[in-house]
Design an enzyme around this catalytic site. Structure first.
Site: not given
Ligand code: GLN
Length: 185
Positions: A71, A164, A166
């Protein structure tokens, strides 16, 4: 530096790894692999820059340190970031363009079963939380898609996921990463 590292620690240890938090450039020494977790990519890069870790981290990953990015971690690695802060710097190690929070408000968090290349063929529960949308891919291998968009890519020893693992209760991707990291010793 910030974000969802506690769950990664649990998953990595359940997969047989020993872990340590990386918060300074010295912490990078002697690692077999690194996880760049989810969180807020703008905060992460700002903190990394403040402690002088951007360049050494970039160098370590470029030299082949096994890396699992999830992410916000995927955003940190990306070549192009749209909808970031004006001066959001990335590590520019992965030839992809990502749009932060690109799945929009309505579906900013969702779960979807994913078919991931290299796993055992059974779907993986993809947990997406304000996930980046991968809008372009270059010199990377796309190993999973959702609705036609890449959600998992690989380049050398880097695996970057828009979701994610995890938080999914499924250890397969962490196990695969721990095997890769252990193999580099
Ligand atoms: N929206 C977050 C970002 O731009 C990422 C979201 C996440 O890691 N769950 O960094």
């Amino acid at each position: 530096m910030q974000g969802a590292f506690a769950e990664h620690i649990k998953a990595l240890e359940a997969a047989g790894a020993r872990t340590r938090l990386v918060r300074s450039r010295e912490d990078l020494d002697g690692l077999d692999g690194i996880v760049l977790p989810g969180g807020e990519s703008t905060t992460m890069t700002m903190l990394m820059e403040r402690v002088g870790m951007l360049a050494p981290l970039r160098q370590a990953i470029e030299r082949g340190l096994p890396t699992l990015a999830t992410c916000a971690g995927m955003i940190v690695l990306a070549r192009e970031i749209t909808d970031g802060m004006a001066d959001q710097k990335g590590l520019d190690l992965l030839d992809i363009a990502v749009r932060r929070n690109g799945y929009g408000r309505q579906v900013d968090s969702f779960e979807a079963p994913l078919q991931i290349d290299g796993l055992d063929g059974k779907t993986f529960p993809g947990v997406f939380i304000r996930a980046p949308l991968v809008e372009r891919t270059g010199d990377v291998e796309v190993i999973a898609r959702h609705d036609g968009h890449p959600v998992a890519v690989r380049h050398g020893r880097i695996t970057a996921l828009g979701f994610h693992p995890e938080l999914s209760g499924d250890l397969r991707l962490h196990r695969e990463f721990v095997r890769l990291a252990a193999g580099q010793r």
